[in-house]
Design an enzyme around this catalytic site. Structure first.
Site, PDB file in Angstrom:
ATOM      1  N   LYS A 195      35.982  43.123  29.694  1.00 17.19           N
ATOM      2  CA  LYS A 195      36.002  44.128  30.757  1.00 17.19           C
ATOM      3  C   LYS A 195      36.688  45.367  30.165  1.00 17.19           C
ATOM      4  O   LYS A 195      37.668  45.896  30.709  1.00 17.19           O
ATOM      5  CB  LYS A 195      36.769  43.554  31.964  1.00 17.19           C
ATOM      6  N   TYR A 214      46.646  33.563  30.673  1.00 16.75           N
ATOM      7  CA  TYR A 214      47.065  32.162  30.588  1.00 16.75           C
ATOM      8  C   TYR A 214      48.289  31.973  29.697  1.00 16.75           C
ATOM      9  O   TYR A 214      48.710  30.847  29.466  1.00 16.75           O
ATOM     10  CB  TYR A 214      45.929  31.318  30.013  1.00 16.75           C
ATOM     11  N   ASP A 254      37.329  30.552  30.976  1.00 13.86           N
ATOM     12  CA  ASP A 254      37.559  29.466  31.924  1.00 13.86           C
ATOM     13  C   ASP A 254      36.520  29.540  33.044  1.00 13.86           C
ATOM     14  O   ASP A 254      35.866  28.551  33.400  1.00 13.86           O
ATOM     15  CB  ASP A 254      38.974  29.610  32.495  1.00 13.86           C
ATOM     16  N   ASP A 304      31.341  40.989  34.569  1.00 16.54           N
ATOM     17  CA  ASP A 304      30.660  40.869  35.875  1.00 16.54           C
ATOM     18  C   ASP A 304      29.138  40.865  35.677  1.00 16.54           C
ATOM     19  O   ASP A 304      28.423  40.057  36.269  1.00 16.54           O
ATOM     20  CB  ASP A 304      31.114  41.953  36.867  1.00 16.54           C
TER      21      ASP A 304
END
Ligand code: NAD
Length: 371
Positions: A193, A125, A251, A227
């Site tokens: 991640k 972002y 987000d 995930d």
């Protein structure tokens, strides 16, 4: 009692309607507020050439506390996102989204009471992007190949850069732990991640582990790969407490968690920096409901409740939250999206739901707030 000066940015789409409902509910608690109303968004852009005039930033800097309705960001146009720009310009580095399931709200889940903490200033972002087919994108590709001969690209990619820094990771994780301490929470979960993005998410995770040591014995810490976290949240949301993440995962997971507690119409939020805070609902401007007195004002009213808590107005915040909880529990004076059948003719409008909440605030007969 002195009046509190608060910046109000009504926004566009359903923004002005839910903002007015919020102003009225906040005032009904008895806290004296002087609203400084300033405008941002596409309509302002037509008049002033920028969607975020300097006077808006100056007002928030001066008053240090602001509340904002949603602002439309047209997809694919040159229009800068007012929401992202405000957070960056004011260094509101922490996005706080409490996700509490109130009795009376239909949900497939029970006992959800999570706090999402999202980093607001970096990650994908950061706005460092290179358009497909541009000289700049080609130069970046060449430079990367020079620095990393193993790097492979498909022809002519568009590029977005993902910066993650130790300092920003430290302050957001510390913010999450401090939020846990203030709210008597027991655990912080860091989401990442790092197994794939070893440099960026790896740095975030290592930093989170370091900060967690400062709270050892007081607040538990664990980490989850993003995930897996998505699956865990829709299977066992009760297992989680405070969840801290870099910007993009934050987000996405905040909307996922809004889904656990009844949808965007009831999910409040805040963007907080050192000494400045801007409160806003998680939802957007829902342009199709603009001006129809149909949108659910709960998310924005609960953002007002968070604002009162931030201001130290605990009693007023408790009264407002209890009144919202009572109206939700009764399920009578609520907007269409909270009815079992969305076409239920007994659904009320935005302003009538605010009237019901105000009547509860004034009646003083309350059910306990929350779960
Ligand atoms: P949205 O949140 O506006 O709408 C998503 C869905 O939820 C729609 O079906 C909408 O009708 C419904 N919805 C949202 N709020 C509701 C409410 N209070 N009551 C009842 N139903 C509600 O998301 P979107 O359609 O992706 O975005 C619309 C615009 O809002 C875009 O321009 C987007 O950039 C902007 N946006 C702004 C903010 C912000 O100002 N912080 C946040 C998200 C999106």
């Amino acid at each position: 009692m002195a009046k509190r000066k608060i910046t109000l940015i009504p926004g566009d789409g359903i923004g002005p309607e839910v903002s007015l409902a919020t102003q009225r509910c906040v005032e009904a608690t008895g806290v004296l507020v002087e609203w400084e109303i300033v405008n941002a968004g596409s309509e302002v852009m037509e008049k002033k050439g920028t969607p975020l005039p300097e006077e808006v930033l100056e007002s928030v800097r001066r008053n240090k506390v602001a509340i904002k309705g949603p602002v439309t960001t047209p997809i694919g146009s040159g229009f800068r996102s007012v929401n992202v720009a405000l957070r960056k310009e004011l260094d509101l580095y922490a996005c706080l989204r409490p996700c509490k399931l109130y009795p009376g709200i239909r949900s497939n889940f029970q006992n959800v009471d999570l706090i999402i903490v999202r980093e607001n200033t970096e990650d994908l972002y950061a706005g460092i992007e290179f358009e497909v087919g541009t000289k700049e994108a080609a130069l970046i590709v060449e430079k990367i190949k020079e620095l990393n001969p193993k790097a492979r690209f498909n022809p002519n990619p568009a590029i977005s850069i993902k910066p993650i820094s130790k300092s920003a990771s430290q302050r957001i994780v510390r913010f999450a732990f401090e939020t846990a301490v203030k709210n008597n929470r027991l655990k912080v979960t860091a989401v990442h991640k790092a197994n794939i993005m070893k440099s960026t998410d790896g740095l975030f995770l290592r930093t989170a582990q370091e900060v967690a040591k400062e709270y050892e014995g007081r607040i538990a810490f664990e980490d989850r790969i993003v995930d897996n976290m998505c699956m865990q949240l829709v299977q066992r949301p009760q297992d989680y407490d405070v969840i801290v993440m870099p910007n993009l995962y934050g987000d996405i997971l905040s909307d996922l968690c809004a889904g656990l507690i009844g949808g965007l119409g009831v999910a409040p939020g805040a963007n907080i920096g050192d000494g400045t805070a801007l409160f806003e609902a998680t939802h957007g401007s829902a342009p199709k409901y603009k001006g129809l007195n149909k949108a659910n004002p709960t998310a924005m009213i609960l953002s007002g409740m968070l604002m009162l808590r931030y201001l130290g107005e605990k009693e007023a915040a408790d009264r407002l939250e209890r009144a919202v909880a009572k109206v939700l529990k009764e399920g009578r004076s609520v907007t269409y999206d909270l009815k079992e059948n969305r076409n239920d003719p007994t659904a009320v409008g935005t302003s009538q739901m605010a009237d019901a909440i105000i009547a509860e605030i004034k009646s003083g007969e309350y059910v306990p707030a929350g779960r």
